[in-house]
Write an enzyme that holds these catalytic residues in place. Structure first.
Site, PDB file in Angstrom:
ATOM      1  N   ARG A 167     -87.539 -43.891  25.857  1.00 14.17           N
ATOM      2  CA  ARG A 167     -87.556 -44.619  27.129  1.00 14.17           C
ATOM      3  C   ARG A 167     -87.576 -43.591  28.256  1.00 14.17           C
ATOM      4  NH1 ARG A 167     -82.110 -46.757  28.243  1.00 14.17           N
ATOM      5  NH2 ARG A 167     -82.145 -45.100  29.788  1.00 14.17           N
TER       6      ARG A 167
ATOM      7  N   HIS B 113     -82.798 -47.394  32.110  1.00 18.13           N
ATOM      8  CA  HIS B 113     -82.844 -48.692  31.429  1.00 18.13           C
ATOM      9  C   HIS B 113     -83.496 -49.765  32.309  1.00 18.13           C
ATOM     10  CE1 HIS B 113     -81.607 -52.159  29.067  1.00 18.13           C
ATOM     11  NE2 HIS B 113     -81.056 -52.672  30.152  1.00 18.13           N
TER      12      HIS B 113
ATOM     13  N   TYR C 244     -75.817 -40.084  31.834  1.00 20.31           N
ATOM     14  CA  TYR C 244     -75.645 -39.998  30.378  1.00 20.31           C
ATOM     15  C   TYR C 244     -76.736 -39.217  29.639  1.00 20.31           C
ATOM     16  CZ  TYR C 244     -78.750 -44.096  30.628  1.00 20.31           C
ATOM     17  OH  TYR C 244     -79.792 -44.949  30.896  1.00 20.31           O
TER      18      TYR C 244
HETATM   19  C1  LIG Z   1     -75.540 -60.082  23.534  1.00 26.41           C
HETATM   20  C2  LIG Z   1     -75.770 -59.120  24.671  1.00 26.41           C
HETATM   21  N1  LIG Z   1     -74.961 -58.056  24.812  1.00 26.41           N
HETATM   22  C3  LIG Z   1     -75.183 -57.182  25.814  1.00 26.41           C
HETATM   23  C4  LIG Z   1     -76.233 -57.370  26.691  1.00 26.41           C
HETATM   24  C5  LIG Z   1     -76.482 -56.372  27.808  1.00 26.41           C
HETATM   25  N2  LIG Z   1     -77.663 -55.584  27.462  1.00 26.41           N
HETATM   26  C6  LIG Z   1     -78.872 -55.873  27.984  1.00 26.41           C
HETATM   27  S1  LIG Z   1     -80.044 -54.831  27.437  1.00 26.41           S
HETATM   28  C7  LIG Z   1     -78.949 -53.981  26.492  1.00 26.41           C
HETATM   29  C8  LIG Z   1     -79.389 -52.777  25.704  1.00 26.41           C
HETATM   30  C9  LIG Z   1     -80.303 -53.107  24.591  1.00 26.41           C
HETATM   31  O1  LIG Z   1     -80.785 -51.902  24.056  1.00 26.41           O
HETATM   32  P1  LIG Z   1     -81.946 -51.890  23.010  1.00 26.41           P
HETATM   33  O2  LIG Z   1     -81.803 -53.037  22.091  1.00 26.41           O
HETATM   34  O3  LIG Z   1     -81.997 -50.547  22.404  1.00 26.41           O
HETATM   35  O4  LIG Z   1     -83.243 -52.178  23.886  1.00 26.41           O
HETATM   36  P2  LIG Z   1     -83.871 -51.284  25.050  1.00 26.41           P
HETATM   37  O5  LIG Z   1     -83.320 -51.834  26.326  1.00 26.41           O
HETATM   38  O6  LIG Z   1     -83.453 -49.872  24.815  1.00 26.41           O
HETATM   39  O7  LIG Z   1     -85.336 -51.469  24.963  1.00 26.41           O
HETATM   40  C10 LIG Z   1     -77.677 -54.506  26.611  1.00 26.41           C
HETATM   41  C11 LIG Z   1     -76.486 -53.952  25.936  1.00 26.41           C
HETATM   42  C12 LIG Z   1     -77.045 -58.516  26.502  1.00 26.41           C
HETATM   43  N3  LIG Z   1     -78.084 -58.761  27.307  1.00 26.41           N
HETATM   44  N4  LIG Z   1     -76.811 -59.360  25.486  1.00 26.41           N
END
Ligand SMILES: Cc1ncc(C[n+]2csc(CCOP(=O)(O)OP(=O)(O)O)c2C)c(N)n1
Ligand SMILES: [Mg+2]
Length: 347
Positions: free
Chosen positions: A260, A264, A273
């Site tokens: 990425r 985020h 981080y």
């Molecule tokens: C059940 C839940 N827990 C926490 C969140 C907050 N949240 C949104 S995106 C994210 C990170 C997800 O990371 P990843 O699956 O690696 O996808 P990326 O964003 O890196 O593409 C989190 C923790 C959420 N939306 N839903």
């Protein structure tokens, strides 16, 4: 394909000899164009955010190869797609226009995802069989398995492509959906875009296994890792999974390993981080550079053509934003519907 193929190092795409050997030149150029258009839309969205013109943006920069490679491997408009928020390039490949994207970014009434009810990047495109999803991560996985079951029960020839980030494969819903699909040999491709972070959490804090593909072994389905920065390698890997699913041979977990490049979201400061050196180093594997280098080496593209394409993409982006800025917002009353069915008055 054997499940022992989960070792990431064994299945890295080679940018010089991608898996797209059998792809016609025009299709390869179409893939590059889609990646380029998505990239320019994405970059412009960050500017709109910093100008205070939009509330939120979540970026696909660095993910274009995984998303476009996968989209081109399905029969778009016929198969089903259950995406996640990072899928801007996938949605452009599915036929979402730059104007539709910009309308969504601004929460305007005519935007196709939700008519301005959802956050930006909570995709839906009815005409292309792209199913709406919600914010809790991994909730789309059981939906995809359910659609897969419906396909199987109807004897349909469609497949389902569902996407997710690697961090979200720690969620219970992911295991439940994948397990169900494996038990019933459903025609689902679980594309995991491993960008090594779940917001600020590194991948090694999310899972004890080396790759997401290994998780598939424990659930009894095929798991493959592929270089997610190489659009043609992703195409080839997802294509094999699609063919297997269409033959009735069940689901596949495809892990596309990339990085990425952006924070985020527009609301994240990634300097807290990860080091700038790490980001700069990973920009060397930018999917745009890899695709471009390959297409130039093949003699399919030259600098002039790339310049023309870029100008065309930027013009389309500006037109889309202008149109979206002038479009109306939904009225406050519209937020009340269409949620429940209207009561039918009888007698
Ligand atoms: C059940 C839940 N827990 C926490 C969140 C907050 N949240 C949104 S995106 C994210 C990170 C997800 O990371 P990843 O699956 O690696 O996808 P990326 O964003 O890196 O593409 C989190 C923790 C959420 N939306 N839903
Ligand atoms: Mg991630």
């Amino acid at each position: 394909m054997d499940v022992s193929e989960v070792d990431v190092t064994q299945t890295q795409g080679q940018s010089g000899s991608p898996g797209g050997d059998n792809l016609p030149k025009d299709t390869m150029l179409d893939m590059f164009w889609t990646m380029l258009l998505a990239r320019r839309l994405d970059e412009r969205s960050w500017v709109l955010h910093r100008q205070g013109k939009i509330a939120f943006h979540i970026s696909a920069i660095g993910h274009e190869a995984s998303q476009v490679g996968a989209a081109f491997a399905i029969q778009r408009g016929h198969d089903w797609v259950v995406p996640y928020y990072r899928d801007l390039a996938l949605m452009i490949a599915m036929g979402m226009t730059p104007t539709e994207f910009a309308l969504g970014l601004m929460g305007k009434r005519q935007e196709p995802n939700s008519g301005g009810r959802q956050m930006p990047s909570h995709w839906s495109l009815r005409r292309a069989n792209v199913v709406s999803h919600s914010s809790p991560v991994a909730t789309q996985t059981p939906h995809a398995a359910g659609i897969g079951l419906a396909i199987k029960m109807r004897g349909d020839d469609r497949v389902v492509l569902t996407t997710i980030g690697e961090g979200s494969t720690s969620q219970g819903e992911w295991y439940e959906g994948v397990n169900w699909a494996a038990v019933h040999a459903l025609p689902v491709i679980f594309l995991v875009q491993n960008n090594r972070y779940a917001i600020s959490e590194r991948v090694d804090r999310q899972m004890a296994v080396k790759s997401v593909a290994e998780k598939a072994c424990g659930l009894g389905l095929v798991g493959v890792s592929v270089d997610g920065t190489d659009v043609f390698a992703v195409y080839q890997t997802v294509r094999e999974a699609v063919d297997r699913a269409r033959r009735g041979e069940g689901p596949t977990v495809v892990e596309a390993v990339g990085y990425r490049i952006t924070p985020h979201s527009s609301d994240d400061d990634d300097r807290t981080y990860r080091s700038r050196e790490e980001v700069e180093e990973n920009k060397q594997r930018d999917p745009m550079l890899i695709a471009r280098k390959f297409l130039i080496a093949e003699g399919f593209l030259d600098e002039n053509t790339i310049q023309e394409m870029d100008t065309r993409a930027k013009t389309m982006v500006e037109e889309a934003i202008r149109t979206a800025e002038q479009a109306p917002y939904p009225s406050p009353e519209e937020a009340l519907g269409p949620v429940y069915a209207e009561e039918v008055k009888r007698g």
